[in-house]
Design a protein around this motif. Structure first.
Motif, PDB file in Angstrom:
ATOM      1  N   SER A 234      65.879   1.466 114.597  1.00  0.00           N
ATOM      2  CA  SER A 234      66.523   0.790 113.477  1.00  0.00           C
ATOM      3  C   SER A 234      65.587  -0.149 112.743  1.00  0.00           C
ATOM      4  CB  SER A 234      67.733   0.006 113.978  1.00  0.00           C
ATOM      5  OG  SER A 234      67.322  -0.966 114.911  1.00  0.00           O
ATOM      6  N   GLU A 235      64.456  -0.502 113.360  1.00  0.00           N
ATOM      7  CA  GLU A 235      63.555  -1.420 112.706  1.00  0.00           C
ATOM      8  C   GLU A 235      62.130  -1.163 113.185  1.00  0.00           C
ATOM      9  OE1 GLU A 235      63.749  -5.518 114.269  1.00  0.00           O
ATOM     10  OE2 GLU A 235      65.405  -4.771 115.480  1.00  0.00           O
ATOM     11  N   ASN A 236      61.184  -1.754 112.484  1.00  0.00           N
ATOM     12  CA  ASN A 236      59.777  -1.677 112.872  1.00  0.00           C
ATOM     13  C   ASN A 236      59.281  -0.250 113.051  1.00  0.00           C
ATOM     14  OD1 ASN A 236      59.603  -4.504 112.898  1.00  0.00           O
ATOM     15  ND2 ASN A 236      60.347  -4.575 114.994  1.00  0.00           N
ATOM     16  N   LYS A 237      59.326   0.494 111.986  1.00  0.00           N
ATOM     17  CA  LYS A 237      58.782   1.850 112.045  1.00  0.00           C
ATOM     18  C   LYS A 237      57.290   1.780 112.361  1.00  0.00           C
ATOM     19  CE  LYS A 237      62.151   4.026 109.045  1.00  0.00           C
ATOM     20  NZ  LYS A 237      62.403   4.795 107.800  1.00  0.00           N
ATOM     21  N   THR A 238      56.853   2.572 113.343  1.00  0.00           N
ATOM     22  CA  THR A 238      55.470   2.504 113.812  1.00  0.00           C
ATOM     23  C   THR A 238      54.695   3.786 113.508  1.00  0.00           C
ATOM     24  OG1 THR A 238      56.305   3.167 115.979  1.00  0.00           O
ATOM     25  CG2 THR A 238      55.895   0.831 115.648  1.00  0.00           C
ATOM     26  N   GLY A 239      55.280   4.672 112.725  1.00  0.00           N
ATOM     27  CA  GLY A 239      54.633   5.939 112.437  1.00  0.00           C
ATOM     28  C   GLY A 239      53.306   5.795 111.700  1.00  0.00           C
ATOM     29  N   SER A 240      53.162   4.724 110.913  1.00  0.00           N
ATOM     30  CA  SER A 240      51.922   4.558 110.135  1.00  0.00           C
ATOM     31  C   SER A 240      50.741   4.166 111.020  1.00  0.00           C
ATOM     32  CB  SER A 240      52.130   3.505 109.042  1.00  0.00           C
ATOM     33  OG  SER A 240      52.384   2.242 109.624  1.00  0.00           O
ATOM     34  N   TRP A 241      51.016   3.785 112.270  1.00  0.00           N
ATOM     35  CA  TRP A 241      49.936   3.410 113.196  1.00  0.00           C
ATOM     36  C   TRP A 241      49.224   4.650 113.740  1.00  0.00           C
ATOM     37  CZ3 TRP A 241      52.562  -0.532 117.091  1.00  0.00           C
ATOM     38  CH2 TRP A 241      53.155  -1.561 116.346  1.00  0.00           C
ATOM     39  N   ARG A 242      49.844   5.809 113.581  1.00  0.00           N
ATOM     40  CA  ARG A 242      49.424   7.002 114.307  1.00  0.00           C
ATOM     41  C   ARG A 242      48.079   7.556 113.834  1.00  0.00           C
ATOM     42  NH1 ARG A 242      53.898   9.470 113.453  1.00  0.00           N
ATOM     43  NH2 ARG A 242      53.124  10.634 111.682  1.00  0.00           N
ATOM     44  N   ASP A 243      47.199   7.826 114.796  1.00  0.00           N
ATOM     45  CA  ASP A 243      45.934   8.493 114.525  1.00  0.00           C
ATOM     46  C   ASP A 243      45.979   9.928 115.056  1.00  0.00           C
ATOM     47  OD1 ASP A 243      43.200   8.525 113.654  1.00  0.00           O
ATOM     48  OD2 ASP A 243      42.627   8.467 115.757  1.00  0.00           O
ATOM     49  N   GLN A 244      46.686  10.094 116.172  1.00  0.00           N
ATOM     50  CA  GLN A 244      46.886  11.417 116.771  1.00  0.00           C
ATOM     51  C   GLN A 244      48.369  11.758 116.693  1.00  0.00           C
ATOM     52  OE1 GLN A 244      44.541  13.592 118.186  1.00  0.00           O
ATOM     53  NE2 GLN A 244      42.989  12.171 117.360  1.00  0.00           N
ATOM     54  N   LYS A 245      48.652  12.994 116.343  1.00  0.00           N
ATOM     55  CA  LYS A 245      50.039  13.423 116.160  1.00  0.00           C
ATOM     56  C   LYS A 245      50.432  14.408 117.261  1.00  0.00           C
ATOM     57  CE  LYS A 245      52.959  15.662 112.684  1.00  0.00           C
ATOM     58  NZ  LYS A 245      52.964  16.259 111.344  1.00  0.00           N
ATOM     59  N   PRO A 246      51.442  14.070 118.068  1.00  0.00           N
ATOM     60  CA  PRO A 246      51.902  15.020 119.082  1.00  0.00           C
ATOM     61  C   PRO A 246      52.736  16.127 118.435  1.00  0.00           C
ATOM     62  CG  PRO A 246      53.289  13.081 119.122  1.00  0.00           C
ATOM     63  CD  PRO A 246      52.218  12.816 118.088  1.00  0.00           C
ATOM     64  N   VAL A 247      52.552  17.342 118.915  1.00  0.00           N
ATOM     65  CA  VAL A 247      53.283  18.492 118.373  1.00  0.00           C
ATOM     66  C   VAL A 247      53.899  19.258 119.540  1.00  0.00           C
ATOM     67  CG1 VAL A 247      53.108  20.618 117.045  1.00  0.00           C
ATOM     68  CG2 VAL A 247      51.685  18.647 116.429  1.00  0.00           C
ATOM     69  N   VAL A 248      55.193  19.499 119.470  1.00  0.00           N
ATOM     70  CA  VAL A 248      55.903  20.187 120.556  1.00  0.00           C
ATOM     71  C   VAL A 248      55.926  21.688 120.307  1.00  0.00           C
ATOM     72  CG1 VAL A 248      58.108  20.407 121.774  1.00  0.00           C
ATOM     73  CG2 VAL A 248      57.378  18.172 120.914  1.00  0.00           C
TER      74      VAL A 248
ATOM     75  N   ILE B 227      66.168  14.937 122.672  1.00  0.00           N
ATOM     76  CA  ILE B 227      66.232  16.248 123.318  1.00  0.00           C
ATOM     77  C   ILE B 227      67.541  16.911 122.934  1.00  0.00           C
ATOM     78  CG2 ILE B 227      66.136  17.517 125.499  1.00  0.00           C
ATOM     79  CD1 ILE B 227      63.634  15.884 125.074  1.00  0.00           C
ATOM     80  N   ASP B 228      67.452  18.117 122.427  1.00  0.00           N
ATOM     81  CA  ASP B 228      68.670  18.895 122.203  1.00  0.00           C
ATOM     82  C   ASP B 228      68.462  20.304 122.736  1.00  0.00           C
ATOM     83  OD1 ASP B 228      67.231  20.314 120.308  1.00  0.00           O
ATOM     84  OD2 ASP B 228      68.075  19.240 118.603  1.00  0.00           O
ATOM     85  N   SER B 229      69.350  21.182 122.410  1.00  0.00           N
ATOM     86  CA  SER B 229      69.266  22.532 122.979  1.00  0.00           C
ATOM     87  C   SER B 229      68.012  23.279 122.540  1.00  0.00           C
ATOM     88  CB  SER B 229      70.510  23.336 122.605  1.00  0.00           C
ATOM     89  OG  SER B 229      70.649  23.353 121.200  1.00  0.00           O
ATOM     90  N   ASN B 230      67.382  22.811 121.476  1.00  0.00           N
ATOM     91  CA  ASN B 230      66.143  23.447 121.001  1.00  0.00           C
ATOM     92  C   ASN B 230      64.898  22.805 121.597  1.00  0.00           C
ATOM     93  OD1 ASN B 230      67.401  25.339 119.246  1.00  0.00           O
ATOM     94  ND2 ASN B 230      67.792  23.672 117.812  1.00  0.00           N
ATOM     95  N   GLY B 231      65.088  21.792 122.451  1.00  0.00           N
ATOM     96  CA  GLY B 231      63.937  21.136 123.068  1.00  0.00           C
ATOM     97  C   GLY B 231      63.697  19.751 122.517  1.00  0.00           C
ATOM     98  N   ALA B 232      62.474  19.271 122.721  1.00  0.00           N
ATOM     99  CA  ALA B 232      62.121  17.916 122.303  1.00  0.00           C
ATOM    100  C   ALA B 232      61.844  17.879 120.802  1.00  0.00           C
ATOM    101  CB  ALA B 232      60.898  17.446 123.076  1.00  0.00           C
ATOM    102  N   LYS B 233      62.364  16.842 120.165  1.00  0.00           N
ATOM    103  CA  LYS B 233      62.154  16.678 118.732  1.00  0.00           C
ATOM    104  C   LYS B 233      61.622  15.267 118.494  1.00  0.00           C
ATOM    105  CE  LYS B 233      64.599  16.763 114.345  1.00  0.00           C
ATOM    106  NZ  LYS B 233      65.934  16.683 113.731  1.00  0.00           N
ATOM    107  N   ILE B 234      60.467  15.183 117.836  1.00  0.00           N
ATOM    108  CA  ILE B 234      59.807  13.894 117.631  1.00  0.00           C
ATOM    109  C   ILE B 234      60.137  13.346 116.249  1.00  0.00           C
ATOM    110  CG2 ILE B 234      57.579  12.714 117.467  1.00  0.00           C
ATOM    111  CD1 ILE B 234      56.494  14.815 119.461  1.00  0.00           C
ATOM    112  N   ASN B 235      60.540  12.104 116.214  1.00  0.00           N
ATOM    113  CA  ASN B 235      60.777  11.418 114.945  1.00  0.00           C
ATOM    114  C   ASN B 235      59.477  10.708 114.557  1.00  0.00           C
ATOM    115  OD1 ASN B 235      61.425   9.624 112.890  1.00  0.00           O
ATOM    116  ND2 ASN B 235      63.511   9.321 113.650  1.00  0.00           N
TER     117      ASN B 235
END
Ligand code: SF4
Ligand code: SF4
Length: 91
Positions: free
Chosen positions: A21-35, A57-65
């Motif tokens: 809900s707060e403090n989005k940290t996506g802009s810190w990312r240098d490496q991106k995990p991919v499932v 986690i849902d029926s399709n597996g892990a989903k990264i926000n």
């Protein structure tokens, strides 16, 4: 008189695990995990260990926000079937 209830250090941005809900940290990312959905067995370990609560986690597996994923790659290291790879973030 000094008020002990006041913080004595500057405020530092941090993520609130699970709240998303707060403090989005996506802009810190240098490496991106991919499932790889074909390898994911829905065990939920990555979601359990993600410090930013950025994995669902849902029926399709892990989903990264990616709004909240800061690229620490704990998820990649914890995955028992190597379903998470990483790539350099494009900025
Ligand atoms: S790299 Fe993985 S464990 Fe780290 S914040 Fe992103 S989704 Fe969470
Ligand atoms: S740890 Fe790996 S196998 Fe388990 S839910 Fe996450 S991506 Fe899927």
């Amino acid at each position: 008189m000094f008020d002990d209830r006041e913080p004595k250090v500057p405020k530092v941005p941090y993520a609130v695990a699970g709240s998303q809900s707060e403090n989005k940290t996506g802009s810190w990312r240098d490496q991106k995990p991919v499932v790889d959905k074909n390898k994911c067995i829905n065990c939920g370990l990555c979601a359990l260990h993600c410090p930013d609560g950025a994995i669902e986690i849902d029926s399709n597996g892990a989903k990264i926000n990616y709004d909240y994923c800061k690229g620490c790659l704990i998820c990649q290291n914890i995955c028992p079937v190597n379903a998470i790879s990483s790539e350099r973030e494009q900025k």
